[in-house]
Design a protein around this motif. Sequence first.
Motif, PDB file in Angstrom:
ATOM      1  N   THR A   1     -20.525  17.599   8.598  1.00  0.00           N
ATOM      2  CA  THR A   1     -20.736  18.908   7.969  1.00  0.00           C
ATOM      3  C   THR A   1     -20.197  20.004   8.880  1.00  0.00           C
ATOM      4  O   THR A   1     -20.526  20.051  10.055  1.00  0.00           O
ATOM      5  CB  THR A   1     -22.234  19.147   7.704  1.00  0.00           C
ATOM      6  OG1 THR A   1     -22.725  18.139   6.815  1.00  0.00           O
ATOM      7  CG2 THR A   1     -22.452  20.514   7.074  1.00  0.00           C
ATOM      8  N   VAL A   2     -19.344  20.869   8.305  1.00  0.00           N
ATOM      9  CA  VAL A   2     -18.714  21.943   9.078  1.00  0.00           C
ATOM     10  C   VAL A   2     -19.118  23.288   8.490  1.00  0.00           C
ATOM     11  O   VAL A   2     -18.970  23.516   7.278  1.00  0.00           O
ATOM     12  CB  VAL A   2     -17.180  21.816   9.072  1.00  0.00           C
ATOM     13  CG1 VAL A   2     -16.549  22.961   9.866  1.00  0.00           C
ATOM     14  CG2 VAL A   2     -16.755  20.469   9.647  1.00  0.00           C
ATOM     15  N   MET A   3     -19.618  24.180   9.354  1.00  0.00           N
ATOM     16  CA  MET A   3     -20.024  25.522   8.938  1.00  0.00           C
ATOM     17  C   MET A   3     -19.053  26.529   9.547  1.00  0.00           C
ATOM     18  O   MET A   3     -18.926  26.602  10.765  1.00  0.00           O
ATOM     19  CB  MET A   3     -21.453  25.813   9.410  1.00  0.00           C
ATOM     20  CG  MET A   3     -22.448  24.778   8.932  1.00  0.00           C
ATOM     21  SD  MET A   3     -24.081  24.952   9.702  1.00  0.00           S
ATOM     22  CE  MET A   3     -24.778  23.323   9.304  1.00  0.00           C
TER      23      MET A   3
ATOM     24  N   ASP B   1     -19.182  19.657   3.378  1.00  0.00           N
ATOM     25  CA  ASP B   1     -19.730  18.338   3.686  1.00  0.00           C
ATOM     26  C   ASP B   1     -19.082  17.323   2.757  1.00  0.00           C
ATOM     27  O   ASP B   1     -18.065  17.615   2.115  1.00  0.00           O
ATOM     28  CB  ASP B   1     -21.267  18.323   3.585  1.00  0.00           C
ATOM     29  CG  ASP B   1     -21.781  18.709   2.211  1.00  0.00           C
ATOM     30  OD1 ASP B   1     -20.978  18.688   1.240  1.00  0.00           O
ATOM     31  OD2 ASP B   1     -22.974  19.028   2.077  1.00  0.00           O
ATOM     32  N   CYS B   2     -19.650  16.119   2.667  1.00  0.00           N
ATOM     33  CA  CYS B   2     -19.029  15.052   1.889  1.00  0.00           C
ATOM     34  C   CYS B   2     -19.005  15.349   0.391  1.00  0.00           C
ATOM     35  O   CYS B   2     -18.302  14.680  -0.376  1.00  0.00           O
ATOM     36  CB  CYS B   2     -19.735  13.721   2.159  1.00  0.00           C
ATOM     37  SG  CYS B   2     -21.497  13.709   1.763  1.00  0.00           S
ATOM     38  N   PHE B   3     -19.754  16.372  -0.041  1.00  0.00           N
ATOM     39  CA  PHE B   3     -19.804  16.723  -1.449  1.00  0.00           C
ATOM     40  C   PHE B   3     -18.850  17.872  -1.802  1.00  0.00           C
ATOM     41  O   PHE B   3     -18.734  18.246  -2.972  1.00  0.00           O
ATOM     42  CB  PHE B   3     -21.233  17.114  -1.852  1.00  0.00           C
ATOM     43  CG  PHE B   3     -22.235  16.018  -1.611  1.00  0.00           C
ATOM     44  CD1 PHE B   3     -22.245  14.874  -2.404  1.00  0.00           C
ATOM     45  CD2 PHE B   3     -23.159  16.119  -0.586  1.00  0.00           C
ATOM     46  CE1 PHE B   3     -23.155  13.863  -2.190  1.00  0.00           C
ATOM     47  CE2 PHE B   3     -24.086  15.115  -0.352  1.00  0.00           C
ATOM     48  CZ  PHE B   3     -24.086  13.977  -1.165  1.00  0.00           C
ATOM     49  N   GLY B   4     -18.204  18.449  -0.789  1.00  0.00           N
ATOM     50  CA  GLY B   4     -17.297  19.552  -1.041  1.00  0.00           C
ATOM     51  C   GLY B   4     -17.641  20.779  -0.211  1.00  0.00           C
ATOM     52  O   GLY B   4     -18.370  20.699   0.777  1.00  0.00           O
ATOM     53  N   THR B   5     -17.117  21.934  -0.608  1.00  0.00           N
ATOM     54  CA  THR B   5     -17.310  23.191   0.120  1.00  0.00           C
ATOM     55  C   THR B   5     -18.156  24.151  -0.712  1.00  0.00           C
ATOM     56  O   THR B   5     -17.894  24.351  -1.898  1.00  0.00           O
ATOM     57  CB  THR B   5     -15.959  23.856   0.448  1.00  0.00           C
ATOM     58  OG1 THR B   5     -15.204  22.976   1.283  1.00  0.00           O
ATOM     59  CG2 THR B   5     -16.174  25.176   1.177  1.00  0.00           C
ATOM     60  N   GLN B   6     -19.160  24.741  -0.061  1.00  0.00           N
ATOM     61  CA  GLN B   6     -20.002  25.742  -0.722  1.00  0.00           C
ATOM     62  C   GLN B   6     -19.875  27.074   0.010  1.00  0.00           C
ATOM     63  O   GLN B   6     -19.873  27.106   1.245  1.00  0.00           O
ATOM     64  CB  GLN B   6     -21.478  25.337  -0.680  1.00  0.00           C
ATOM     65  CG  GLN B   6     -21.850  24.102  -1.451  1.00  0.00           C
ATOM     66  CD  GLN B   6     -23.361  23.921  -1.489  1.00  0.00           C
ATOM     67  OE1 GLN B   6     -24.101  24.779  -1.983  1.00  0.00           O
ATOM     68  NE2 GLN B   6     -23.831  22.795  -0.960  1.00  0.00           N
TER      69      GLN B   6
END
Length: 223
Positions: free
Chosen positions: A133-135, A144-149
């Motif tokens: 996870t990258v912030m 994260d593994c689900f995409g970008t928010q």
Amino acid sequence: MLKILIAEDDRELRQLFSHVLVKNGYTVTGVSNGQEALDAMETDYFDLIISDIMMPVMDGYELVRSLREAGDNIPVLMITAKDAFDDMRHGFQSGTDDYMVKPVNINEMVLRVKALLRRAQMINERRQTIGNTVMEYDSLTVTDCFGTQYLPQKEFMLLYKMASYPGRIFTRQQLMDEIWGYETESDTHTVDVHIGRLRDRFRENPDFKIVTMRGVGYKVVKL
């Protein structure tokens, strides 16, 4: 070369810590109390502080509190003979980043110093990584593994602050002061609401979770 300030009134222990850290490639300055530490910081730059709690003139709690109130986020590793949970909680509430109980394992201390310095460097780069996870601070995004928010600013800053110090307990008041500012008219319930939203967003995240410390506050822990 990275510079470390040691505030410890036990001369032999201070010399031992200095010797080990110098062997590991750091430049070290030693002082015997919190006031001397503040004085040293007025004339020199340091990357990290190792501080005892029980010291004359100014103890470790007061030293860290003074730094945080002045807006100084230098990493602090607290080393003390006190091992009760209330003492540890007091240390984290004052703004310390990590905590070790005497007798100190020297090799573990060096590892913790390296981890704190690495974390501080990531913060300065305005990017925080936990697992995969990258912030990204500048874009207020979490990938994260689900995409970008894209997160609302306060939610992002709240998560980023806690994720910068995995395992560290933040009180609601600390988070209010740092994210909303000292002059805010909002109450600490605002923190709870934002934490709830973050939990909903990242409930399935495999890298971290937000843990409630009952009666104290919150922390982010790695999974």
